[in-house]
Design an enzyme around this catalytic site. Structure first.
Site, PDB file in Angstrom:
ATOM      1  N   TYR A 199     -10.412  -9.050 -10.297  1.00  0.00           N
ATOM      2  CA  TYR A 199      -9.703  -8.550  -9.116  1.00  0.00           C
ATOM      3  C   TYR A 199      -8.337  -7.997  -9.508  1.00  0.00           C
ATOM      4  O   TYR A 199      -7.953  -6.899  -9.087  1.00  0.00           O
ATOM      5  CB  TYR A 199      -9.563  -9.689  -8.120  1.00  0.00           C
ATOM      6  CG  TYR A 199      -8.755  -9.377  -6.883  1.00  0.00           C
ATOM      7  CD1 TYR A 199      -9.320  -8.678  -5.823  1.00  0.00           C
ATOM      8  CD2 TYR A 199      -7.440  -9.819  -6.752  1.00  0.00           C
ATOM      9  CE1 TYR A 199      -8.594  -8.414  -4.669  1.00  0.00           C
ATOM     10  CE2 TYR A 199      -6.710  -9.560  -5.598  1.00  0.00           C
ATOM     11  CZ  TYR A 199      -7.289  -8.862  -4.574  1.00  0.00           C
ATOM     12  OH  TYR A 199      -6.565  -8.611  -3.435  1.00  0.00           O
ATOM     13  N   LYS A 230      -7.020  -4.158  -9.098  1.00  0.00           N
ATOM     14  CA  LYS A 230      -5.835  -3.794  -8.321  1.00  0.00           C
ATOM     15  C   LYS A 230      -4.813  -3.055  -9.183  1.00  0.00           C
ATOM     16  O   LYS A 230      -4.117  -2.152  -8.686  1.00  0.00           O
ATOM     17  CB  LYS A 230      -5.214  -5.047  -7.702  1.00  0.00           C
ATOM     18  CG  LYS A 230      -6.036  -5.659  -6.585  1.00  0.00           C
ATOM     19  CD  LYS A 230      -6.204  -4.693  -5.409  1.00  0.00           C
ATOM     20  CE  LYS A 230      -6.875  -5.364  -4.218  1.00  0.00           C
ATOM     21  NZ  LYS A 230      -7.031  -4.432  -3.071  1.00  0.00           N
TER      22      LYS A 230
END
Length: 276
Positions: A154, A158
Protein backbone atom coordinates in the site's frame (compact mmCIF):
# COMPACT_ATOMS: atom_id res chain seq x y z
CA UNK A 1 -13.00 39.27 2.96
CA UNK A 2 -14.59 35.83 2.99
CA UNK A 3 -13.22 32.96 0.94
CA UNK A 4 -16.06 31.48 -1.08
CA UNK A 5 -15.61 28.11 -2.75
CA UNK A 6 -18.58 27.85 -5.08
CA UNK A 7 -18.72 24.83 -7.39
CA UNK A 8 -22.29 25.39 -8.55
CA UNK A 9 -22.75 23.87 -11.99
CA UNK A 10 -19.62 21.72 -11.72
CA UNK A 11 -19.72 17.91 -11.87
CA UNK A 12 -17.45 15.75 -9.75
CA UNK A 13 -16.86 12.00 -9.57
CA UNK A 14 -15.60 10.54 -6.28
CA UNK A 15 -14.43 6.95 -6.45
CA UNK A 16 -15.10 4.96 -3.29
CA UNK A 17 -17.39 7.80 -2.27
CA UNK A 18 -19.97 5.70 -0.45
CA UNK A 19 -18.43 5.73 3.04
CA UNK A 20 -15.55 7.01 5.16
CA UNK A 21 -13.23 9.58 3.64
CA UNK A 22 -14.89 9.26 0.24
CA UNK A 23 -18.33 10.10 1.64
CA UNK A 24 -16.83 13.08 3.45
CA UNK A 25 -15.38 14.31 0.18
CA UNK A 26 -18.67 13.81 -1.63
CA UNK A 27 -20.56 15.76 1.05
CA UNK A 28 -18.11 18.66 0.81
CA UNK A 29 -18.67 18.88 -2.95
CA UNK A 30 -22.43 18.79 -2.45
CA UNK A 31 -22.19 21.61 0.09
CA UNK A 32 -20.16 23.62 -2.42
CA UNK A 33 -22.96 23.28 -4.98
CA UNK A 34 -21.50 20.62 -7.28
CA UNK A 35 -23.34 17.70 -8.80
CA UNK A 36 -21.67 14.60 -7.36
CA UNK A 37 -21.44 11.04 -8.65
CA UNK A 38 -20.04 8.41 -6.28
CA UNK A 39 -18.96 5.02 -7.57
CA UNK A 40 -18.04 1.76 -5.88
CA UNK A 41 -18.76 -1.92 -6.29
CA UNK A 42 -21.57 -1.81 -3.71
CA UNK A 43 -24.13 0.92 -2.97
CA UNK A 44 -23.91 2.94 0.25
CA UNK A 45 -25.82 1.73 3.30
CA UNK A 46 -27.55 5.12 3.27
CA UNK A 47 -27.54 7.78 0.53
CA UNK A 48 -24.70 10.29 0.68
CA UNK A 49 -26.39 13.64 1.33
CA UNK A 50 -25.52 17.20 2.33
CA UNK A 51 -27.12 20.64 2.07
CA UNK A 52 -30.42 19.01 1.14
CA UNK A 53 -28.89 17.32 -1.90
CA UNK A 54 -27.91 13.73 -2.68
CA UNK A 55 -24.96 12.23 -4.53
CA UNK A 56 -25.84 9.88 -7.37
CA UNK A 57 -24.51 6.35 -6.93
CA UNK A 58 -23.24 4.36 -9.91
CA UNK A 59 -21.88 0.83 -9.50
CA UNK A 60 -18.36 0.44 -10.88
CA UNK A 61 -15.53 -2.05 -10.41
CA UNK A 62 -12.40 0.07 -10.75
CA UNK A 63 -10.36 -3.06 -11.48
CA UNK A 64 -12.33 -3.53 -14.73
CA UNK A 65 -10.63 -1.25 -17.29
CA UNK A 66 -13.35 -1.65 -19.93
CA UNK A 67 -16.05 -0.66 -17.45
CA UNK A 68 -14.01 2.34 -16.29
CA UNK A 69 -13.43 3.55 -19.84
CA UNK A 70 -17.17 3.37 -20.56
CA UNK A 71 -18.15 5.05 -17.29
CA UNK A 72 -16.83 8.58 -17.76
CA UNK A 73 -18.41 9.26 -21.17
CA UNK A 74 -21.74 8.17 -19.63
CA UNK A 75 -21.34 10.66 -16.80
CA UNK A 76 -20.48 13.44 -19.24
CA UNK A 77 -23.47 12.55 -21.41
CA UNK A 78 -25.81 12.56 -18.41
CA UNK A 79 -24.63 15.90 -17.01
CA UNK A 80 -23.25 17.61 -20.09
CA UNK A 81 -19.77 17.96 -18.57
CA UNK A 82 -17.23 16.59 -16.10
CA UNK A 83 -15.04 18.91 -14.06
CA UNK A 84 -13.32 16.87 -11.38
CA UNK A 85 -12.26 13.32 -10.59
CA UNK A 86 -11.26 12.42 -7.03
CA UNK A 87 -9.36 9.13 -6.95
CA UNK A 88 -10.25 8.12 -3.42
CA UNK A 89 -10.97 4.38 -3.66
CA UNK A 90 -8.29 2.22 -2.09
CA UNK A 91 -7.14 0.51 1.05
CA UNK A 92 -5.39 -2.60 2.27
CA UNK A 93 -5.54 -5.27 4.95
CA UNK A 94 -2.71 -5.44 7.46
CA UNK A 95 -0.35 -8.11 6.16
CA UNK A 96 3.40 -8.46 6.65
CA UNK A 97 5.29 -9.05 3.43
CA UNK A 98 6.31 -12.60 4.29
CA UNK A 99 2.81 -13.68 5.27
CA UNK A 100 1.43 -14.01 1.75
CA UNK A 101 2.46 -14.41 -1.87
CA UNK A 102 3.47 -11.56 -4.14
CA UNK A 103 0.24 -11.96 -6.10
CA UNK A 104 -1.78 -10.84 -3.06
CA UNK A 105 0.40 -7.76 -2.62
CA UNK A 106 0.02 -7.05 -6.35
CA UNK A 107 -3.74 -6.81 -5.85
CA UNK A 108 -3.14 -3.99 -3.37
CA UNK A 109 -0.97 -2.17 -5.91
CA UNK A 110 -3.63 -2.74 -8.57
CA UNK A 111 -6.34 -1.08 -6.49
CA UNK A 112 -4.27 1.79 -5.13
CA UNK A 113 -2.14 2.69 -8.16
CA UNK A 114 -3.28 1.04 -11.38
CA UNK A 115 -6.99 1.71 -10.81
CA UNK A 116 -6.45 5.48 -10.30
CA UNK A 117 -4.27 5.50 -13.41
CA UNK A 118 -6.99 3.79 -15.43
CA UNK A 119 -9.68 6.13 -14.10
CA UNK A 120 -7.58 9.23 -14.70
CA UNK A 121 -6.81 8.25 -18.29
CA UNK A 122 -10.48 7.62 -18.98
CA UNK A 123 -11.60 10.84 -17.29
CA UNK A 124 -8.95 12.91 -19.08
CA UNK A 125 -10.67 12.37 -22.42
CA UNK A 126 -13.68 14.23 -21.00
CA UNK A 127 -12.01 16.63 -18.57
CA UNK A 128 -9.72 18.23 -21.14
CA UNK A 129 -12.69 19.49 -23.15
CA UNK A 130 -14.53 20.96 -20.16
CA UNK A 131 -15.60 24.61 -20.25
CA UNK A 132 -13.60 25.45 -17.12
CA UNK A 133 -10.77 22.97 -17.53
CA UNK A 134 -10.51 19.87 -15.42
CA UNK A 135 -9.07 18.74 -12.11
CA UNK A 136 -7.85 15.35 -10.91
CA UNK A 137 -7.20 14.84 -7.21
CA UNK A 138 -5.30 11.82 -5.95
CA UNK A 139 -5.91 10.74 -2.36
CA UNK A 140 -2.45 9.80 -1.16
CA UNK A 141 -1.14 8.80 2.25
CA UNK A 142 1.73 9.37 4.63
CA UNK A 143 2.25 5.61 4.16
CA UNK A 144 3.85 6.57 0.85
CA UNK A 145 6.39 8.85 2.52
CA UNK A 146 7.64 6.68 5.40
CA UNK A 147 8.20 2.98 6.14
CA UNK A 148 4.88 1.14 6.35
CA UNK A 149 5.41 -2.28 7.98
CA UNK A 150 2.32 -4.41 7.53
CA UNK A 151 1.11 -2.26 4.63
CA UNK A 152 4.25 -2.16 2.49
CA UNK A 153 2.53 -2.71 -0.85
CA UNK A 154 0.00 0.00 0.00
CA UNK A 155 2.77 2.43 0.91
CA UNK A 156 4.62 1.66 -2.32
CA UNK A 157 1.44 2.22 -4.33
CA UNK A 158 0.75 5.55 -2.62
CA UNK A 159 4.32 6.70 -3.26
CA UNK A 160 3.85 5.81 -6.91
CA UNK A 161 0.49 7.59 -7.01
CA UNK A 162 2.07 10.84 -5.85
CA UNK A 163 4.80 10.60 -8.50
CA UNK A 164 2.22 9.69 -11.14
CA UNK A 165 0.27 12.85 -10.29
CA UNK A 166 3.35 15.02 -10.78
CA UNK A 167 3.96 13.59 -14.25
CA UNK A 168 0.30 13.86 -15.19
CA UNK A 169 0.32 17.51 -14.12
CA UNK A 170 3.13 18.26 -16.58
CA UNK A 171 1.73 16.21 -19.46
CA UNK A 172 -1.85 17.43 -19.12
CA UNK A 173 -1.26 21.12 -18.45
CA UNK A 174 -2.80 23.56 -19.00
CA UNK A 175 -6.16 21.86 -19.63
CA UNK A 176 -6.23 19.55 -16.60
CA UNK A 177 -4.69 20.18 -13.17
CA UNK A 178 -3.52 17.19 -11.13
CA UNK A 179 -2.74 17.32 -7.40
CA UNK A 180 -2.38 14.96 -4.45
CA UNK A 181 -3.71 15.15 -0.90
CA UNK A 182 -1.29 13.32 1.38
CA UNK A 183 -3.44 12.15 4.27
CA UNK A 184 -2.58 11.12 7.77
CA UNK A 185 -4.99 9.25 10.02
CA UNK A 186 -8.70 9.99 9.63
CA UNK A 187 -11.52 9.17 12.03
CA UNK A 188 -14.13 7.23 10.08
CA UNK A 189 -16.71 4.58 10.91
CA UNK A 190 -13.89 2.03 10.53
CA UNK A 191 -11.56 3.75 13.01
CA UNK A 192 -12.29 1.13 15.67
CA UNK A 193 -11.09 -1.62 13.33
CA UNK A 194 -7.70 0.06 12.99
CA UNK A 195 -7.22 1.77 16.36
CA UNK A 196 -9.51 0.04 18.86
CA UNK A 197 -12.17 1.54 21.10
CA UNK A 198 -12.67 5.23 21.89
CA UNK A 199 -9.71 5.18 24.26
CA UNK A 200 -7.52 3.64 21.56
CA UNK A 201 -8.61 6.23 18.99
CA UNK A 202 -7.85 9.02 21.48
CA UNK A 203 -4.44 7.52 22.28
CA UNK A 204 -3.55 7.30 18.59
CA UNK A 205 -4.80 10.84 18.04
CA UNK A 206 -2.55 12.04 20.85
CA UNK A 207 0.49 11.03 18.76
CA UNK A 208 -0.48 13.65 16.14
CA UNK A 209 0.85 17.17 16.80
CA UNK A 210 -2.66 18.62 16.54
CA UNK A 211 -3.80 16.08 19.10
CA UNK A 212 -6.51 14.26 17.13
CA UNK A 213 -7.35 12.38 13.96
CA UNK A 214 -8.72 14.26 10.96
CA UNK A 215 -12.41 14.30 10.19
CA UNK A 216 -13.61 13.23 6.71
CA UNK A 217 -15.18 16.67 6.25
CA UNK A 218 -11.76 18.28 6.60
CA UNK A 219 -10.41 16.11 3.80
CA UNK A 220 -13.43 17.10 1.74
CA UNK A 221 -12.78 20.79 2.30
CA UNK A 222 -9.22 20.41 1.02
CA UNK A 223 -10.51 18.62 -2.09
CA UNK A 224 -13.04 21.35 -2.78
CA UNK A 225 -10.26 23.93 -2.58
CA UNK A 226 -8.08 22.04 -5.06
CA UNK A 227 -11.03 21.66 -7.44
CA UNK A 228 -12.01 25.32 -7.21
CA UNK A 229 -10.91 28.38 -9.14
CA UNK A 230 -9.03 29.50 -6.00
CA UNK A 231 -6.49 26.78 -6.86
CA UNK A 232 -6.30 27.67 -10.56
CA UNK A 233 -2.49 27.94 -10.40
CA UNK A 234 -1.98 24.83 -8.27
CA UNK A 235 -0.96 21.70 -10.16
CA UNK A 236 1.61 18.99 -9.57
CA UNK A 237 1.40 19.78 -5.85
CA UNK A 238 1.20 17.52 -2.81
CA UNK A 239 -0.85 19.04 0.00
CA UNK A 240 -0.11 17.50 3.40
CA UNK A 241 -3.26 17.02 5.44
CA UNK A 242 -1.86 15.08 8.39
CA UNK A 243 -2.18 17.31 11.45
CA UNK A 244 1.56 17.96 11.58
CA UNK A 245 2.68 14.41 10.88
CA UNK A 246 4.33 12.25 13.50
CA UNK A 247 6.57 13.27 16.38
CA UNK A 248 10.02 11.74 15.74
CA UNK A 249 10.49 8.74 18.02
CA UNK A 250 14.08 9.68 18.86
CA UNK A 251 12.89 12.77 20.73
CA UNK A 252 11.17 10.58 23.30
CA UNK A 253 13.88 7.91 23.32
CA UNK A 254 16.89 10.22 23.74
CA UNK A 255 18.24 10.82 27.26
CA UNK A 256 19.81 14.20 26.44
CA UNK A 257 17.87 17.36 27.24
CA UNK A 258 17.18 19.19 23.99
CA UNK A 259 17.36 23.00 23.95
CA UNK A 260 13.99 24.69 24.34
CA UNK A 261 12.87 27.78 22.41
CA UNK A 262 13.85 29.78 25.54
CA UNK A 263 17.46 28.53 25.44
CA UNK A 264 20.19 31.22 25.45
CA UNK A 265 21.09 32.62 22.05
CA UNK A 266 24.72 31.55 22.47
CA UNK A 267 23.62 27.93 22.09
CA UNK A 268 23.68 27.69 18.34
CA UNK A 269 24.67 25.40 15.50
CA UNK A 270 28.06 26.11 13.95
CA UNK A 271 27.64 23.94 10.83
CA UNK A 272 30.01 21.21 12.01
CA UNK A 273 27.43 18.98 13.62
CA UNK A 274 28.18 20.32 17.09
CA UNK A 275 26.29 22.70 19.31
CA UNK A 276 28.25 25.57 20.86
Amino acid sequence: MSLTLDLTGRVAVVTGGTRGVGAGIARAFLQAGAEVVVCARRPPDTPVTAAGRTARFCPLDLRDPAAVRAFFPRVAAAYGRLDCLVNNAGGTPYRLLGQTAAERHARVVELNLLAPLTASLAAYEVLRDGPAGGSVIMIGSVSGTRPSPGTAAYGAAKAGLEQLARSMAVEWAPAVRVNTLVLGMVRTELAAVHYGDAAGVAAVGATVPLGRLAEPAEIGDACVFLASDRAAYVTGASLLVHGGGERPAFLDAATVNHPTPEAPEEIRHDGTGELR
